[in-house]
Enzyme design. Structure first.
Site, PDB file in Angstrom:
ATOM      1  N   LYS A   1       0.861  -1.183   0.000  1.00 23.20           N
ATOM      2  CA  LYS A   1       0.000   0.000   0.000  1.00 23.20           C
ATOM      3  C   LYS A   1       0.896   1.231   0.000  1.00 23.20           C
ATOM      4  O   LYS A   1       1.643   1.469   0.948  1.00 23.20           O
ATOM      5  CB  LYS A   1      -0.921  -0.006   1.218  1.00 23.20           C
ATOM      6  CG  LYS A   1      -1.893   1.171   1.248  1.00 23.20           C
ATOM      7  CD  LYS A   1      -2.830   1.056   2.443  1.00 23.20           C
ATOM      8  CE  LYS A   1      -3.811   2.216   2.503  1.00 23.20           C
ATOM      9  NZ  LYS A   1      -4.723   2.123   3.666  1.00 23.20           N
TER      10      LYS A   1
ATOM     11  N   LYS B   1      -2.187  -1.506  -3.706  1.00 20.07           N
ATOM     12  CA  LYS B   1      -3.045  -0.321  -3.692  1.00 20.07           C
ATOM     13  C   LYS B   1      -2.165   0.923  -3.743  1.00 20.07           C
ATOM     14  O   LYS B   1      -1.233   1.018  -2.944  1.00 20.07           O
ATOM     15  CB  LYS B   1      -3.894  -0.321  -2.410  1.00 20.07           C
ATOM     16  CG  LYS B   1      -4.826   0.869  -2.265  1.00 20.07           C
ATOM     17  CD  LYS B   1      -5.602   0.798  -0.951  1.00 20.07           C
ATOM     18  CE  LYS B   1      -6.541   1.996  -0.811  1.00 20.07           C
ATOM     19  NZ  LYS B   1      -7.274   1.974   0.472  1.00 20.07           N
TER      20      LYS B   1
END
Length: 329
Positions: free
Chosen positions: A202, A254
């Site tokens: 992330k 992400k």
């Protein structure tokens, strides 16, 4: 017989008709590959539009139930739930996320009752929505995120979500050791079948901007001490491998569109499914261009989702999940 001067290899032959292109397609995109992120807010009487994400709302419990049922009917593969508590219920340690009567856990029970095993019910396992400072963890006396104290809270969050009916918990805070601790906590509580979807890579991205409105975030500052630097692909693979070693059942990258190289690298090394999250800023960017008639929204969305799948994602979280499911069927 003289040889033709024209090429014998004509790749266009395999692009000659719709049926031919469908026959030889190398990447599939189906509704089952898509997960719909959904926001449910406490203390509102009707859905609240998110201005930076046109078409997306903070749901009431009732509107969430209706929208979730519609998504399942459309064939979407799963639902990822985010809770938005009232400001007065936020505190320094995210207690509203663990409270059985907190908005996220109540909403999980609603959907578990309504939908059962007709879909895969996922929950965001993080503190940022529930803290008064907006960070993804517990702060120490110097104002820094305390990794180990935060992980202990994540375990409590995950168990509360499993008790409320989540099939999948999604630790998204990028704390060291979070997956192993959550696995141990779930197993000790008897939830050995609850899946961990690890936000393994992330990045600290500018494309999260609209999401902060979506969850009514109280954040000041940034999250760069725990989210990854956008340029660090090797570090991302290290994080993915650590989460796999700790027992992650699914690993996620992400954002998606700016990190397709990381998605592809994850797919190369991961023995478990790989997910990618088409985040709020990616959604807002395409919606804004389409609203100005600069691009064809449907074509751009399907192309972007196909690109994420082509890179190696087995699962794509996208705010277009229901729309795309309709376009694909």
């Amino acid at each position: 017989m003289s040889m033709s001067s024209y090429p014998r290899q004509r790749p266009r032959r395999l692009r000659s008709t719709v049926a031919m292109r469908r026959l030889v397609a190398q990447t599939s995109l189906e509704p089952r590959h898509l997960v719909l992120p959904m926001f449910v807010a406490d203390g509102i009487d009707e859905p609240r539009p998110i201005t930076s994400m046109p078409g997306v709302v903070q749901h009431t419990r009732d509107s969430l139930r209706r929208a979730a049922a519609a998504a399942v009917a459309a064939g979407v593969g799963g639902l990822m739930l985010f809770g938005v508590p009232r400001d007065q219920d936020k505190d320094g340690v995210g207690s509203a996320g663990i409270d059985p009567d907190g908005i996220l856990n109540v909403a999980l029970r609603d959907l578990a009752k309504d939908l059962g095993e007709a879909t895969v019910l996922m929950a965001d396992t993080c503190l940022d929505e529930f803290t008064d400072h907006g960070h993804c963890g517990v702060l120490d006396d110097r104002g820094r995120v305390d990794n180990d104290a935060t992980v202990a809270r994540y375990v409590e969050l995950a168990v509360a979500q499993a008790e409320s009916g989540a099939h999948v918990v999604g630790p998204s805070g990028m704390m060291d050791g979070q997956v192993a601790a959550i696995r141990d906590g779930l197993d000790a509580a008897g939830y050995i079948d609850v899946v961990i979807l690890a936000y393994a890579a992330k990045f600290a991205s500018a494309f999260y901007g609209p999401f902060r409105e979506a969850v009514s975030s109280s954040l000041s500052g940034d999250r760069r001490t725990y989210q990854q630097e956008p340029g660090n692909a090797a570090e991302a693979l290290r994080e993915i491998e650590l989460d796999l070693d700790e027992g992650a059942d699914i690993v996620m990258v992400k954002p998606a569109m700016g990190y397709l190289d990381v998605v592809a690298a994850a797919a190369d090394v991961s023995p478990v499914p790989v997910a990618a999250y088409q985040v709020s800023g990616e959604y807002a960017m395409i919606r804004a261009a389409a609203a100005n008639n600069w691009i064809d929204e449907r074509a751009a969305v399907l192309e972007s989702l196909t690109g994420i799948r082509r890179a190696g994602a087995d699962i794509v979280l996208t705010y277009w999940a229901v729309d795309a499911a309709g376009w694909l069927t």
